[in-house]
Design a protein around this motif. Structure first.
Motif, PDB file in Angstrom:
ATOM      1  N   UNK A 143       0.823  -1.203   0.000  1.00 29.70           N
ATOM      2  CA  UNK A 143       0.000   0.000   0.000  1.00 29.70           C
ATOM      3  C   UNK A 143       0.865   1.265   0.000  1.00 29.70           C
ATOM      4  N   UNK A 144       1.980   1.233   0.724  1.00 29.88           N
ATOM      5  CA  UNK A 144       2.880   2.386   0.749  1.00 29.88           C
ATOM      6  C   UNK A 144       3.474   2.628  -0.635  1.00 29.88           C
ATOM      7  N   UNK A 145       3.849   1.548  -1.319  1.00 28.92           N
ATOM      8  CA  UNK A 145       4.374   1.691  -2.673  1.00 28.92           C
ATOM      9  C   UNK A 145       3.320   2.248  -3.616  1.00 28.92           C
ATOM     10  N   UNK A 146       2.091   1.775  -3.465  1.00 28.53           N
ATOM     11  CA  UNK A 146       1.017   2.243  -4.330  1.00 28.53           C
ATOM     12  C   UNK A 146       0.745   3.729  -4.135  1.00 28.53           C
ATOM     13  N   UNK A 147       0.924   4.199  -2.906  1.00 29.02           N
ATOM     14  CA  UNK A 147       0.646   5.597  -2.591  1.00 29.02           C
ATOM     15  C   UNK A 147       1.808   6.527  -2.913  1.00 29.02           C
ATOM     16  N   UNK A 148       3.057   6.061  -2.687  1.00 30.09           N
ATOM     17  CA  UNK A 148       4.190   6.981  -2.702  1.00 30.09           C
ATOM     18  C   UNK A 148       5.243   6.713  -3.776  1.00 30.09           C
ATOM     19  N   UNK A 149       5.224   5.527  -4.399  1.00 30.96           N
ATOM     20  CA  UNK A 149       6.241   5.219  -5.406  1.00 30.96           C
ATOM     21  C   UNK A 149       5.663   5.417  -6.806  1.00 30.96           C
ATOM     22  N   UNK A 150       6.345   6.166  -7.672  1.00 27.25           N
ATOM     23  CA  UNK A 150       5.861   6.370  -9.043  1.00 27.25           C
ATOM     24  C   UNK A 150       5.636   5.047  -9.751  1.00 27.25           C
ATOM     25  N   UNK A 151       4.610   4.990 -10.582  1.00 24.51           N
ATOM     26  CA  UNK A 151       4.242   3.733 -11.229  1.00 24.51           C
ATOM     27  C   UNK A 151       5.363   3.191 -12.110  1.00 24.51           C
ATOM     28  N   UNK A 152       6.132   4.076 -12.731  1.00 22.72           N
ATOM     29  CA  UNK A 152       7.252   3.606 -13.557  1.00 22.72           C
ATOM     30  C   UNK A 152       8.254   2.817 -12.715  1.00 22.72           C
ATOM     31  N   UNK A 153       8.585   3.336 -11.543  1.00 22.34           N
ATOM     32  CA  UNK A 153       9.527   2.642 -10.664  1.00 22.34           C
ATOM     33  C   UNK A 153       8.939   1.339 -10.152  1.00 22.34           C
TER      34      UNK A 153
END
Length: 211
Positions: A143-153
């Motif tokens: 969930x943290x990645x979905x919220x804070x990490x750009x989709x490309x990364x």
């Protein structure tokens, strides 16, 4: 089949079960097999119990109100699943689906038996808490990645984590489901990556060139 069940029983021996309880486990464990793409568990309420993965891979994913999917965690050979079992707690309001990413074989102990063992043996209750913590940590990370990490990364990270022999057998739609985004977004980013010679796209396949 006997070898598979013995592998499952070895998991329970560390809890020092009585002979009677160990015999109960042996008598009631079930072997279940699923083909790639099969839905294994529809939601929390339909879950039947404690799962041990003998071979293959299961994807646990959640579905939003709009029908968008996101992978919460994966179960590989040797992994156990309790978060998808209603034997953890009646108050855990989670609805997770399980789908076979490849041909998969599991061992299953019905919740009616596992719940009794959990209540009877503190070591099993501690084991439940430990596994629950692992699954929740994975869910929080996703969930943290979905919220804070750009989709490309996130796409790059997924490709790096799942590459085998410099390629991944996956469609754009399935990749989008793993990451909880739209197929069109994934396709656009993959095409941009291909233009940069980072990957090569083929039908149902992504070849890694320089990630």
């Amino acid at each position: 089949m006997k070898k598979d069940i013995e592998q499952f029983i070895d998991k329970f021996k560390k809890f020092n079960l009585s002979k009677e309880d160990l015999d109960t486990v042996i008598s009631n464990v079930k072997i279940m097999e699923f083909k790639k793409g099969d839905d294994v568990i529809i939601n929390k309420n339909s879950c039947q119990g404690f799962i041990y993965v003998l071979k293959g891979n299961l994807r646990a994913y959640a579905i939003s109100a709009t029908g968008k999917e996101i992978t919460v965690f994966n179960l590989n050979s040797g992994d156990e699943c309790l978060l998808c079992a209603n034997c953890i707690t009646d108050n855990l309001q989670l609805e997770l689906n399980l789908q076979a990413n490849k041909d998969t074989k599991i061992l299953l102990l019905h919740s009616s038996y596992f719940s009794v063992l959990k209540d009877k043996y503190p070591s099993i209750a501690s084991f439940v808490v430990e596994l629950l913590s692992i699954r929740l940590a994975s869910a929080i990370k996703v969930m943290a990645q979905a919220l804070f990490t750009p989709i490309t990364q996130r796409i790059i990270d997924f490709l790096k984590q799942n590459v085998t022999n410099n390629q991944i057998q996956i469609t754009h739609e399935i990749l989008a489901s793993h990451l909880g985004t739209a197929r069109e977004v994934v396709s656009r980013i993959l095409k941009d990556m291909e233009k940069e010679n980072l990957i090569k796209l083929e039908r149902g396949k992504i070849i890694i060139l320089n990630l």
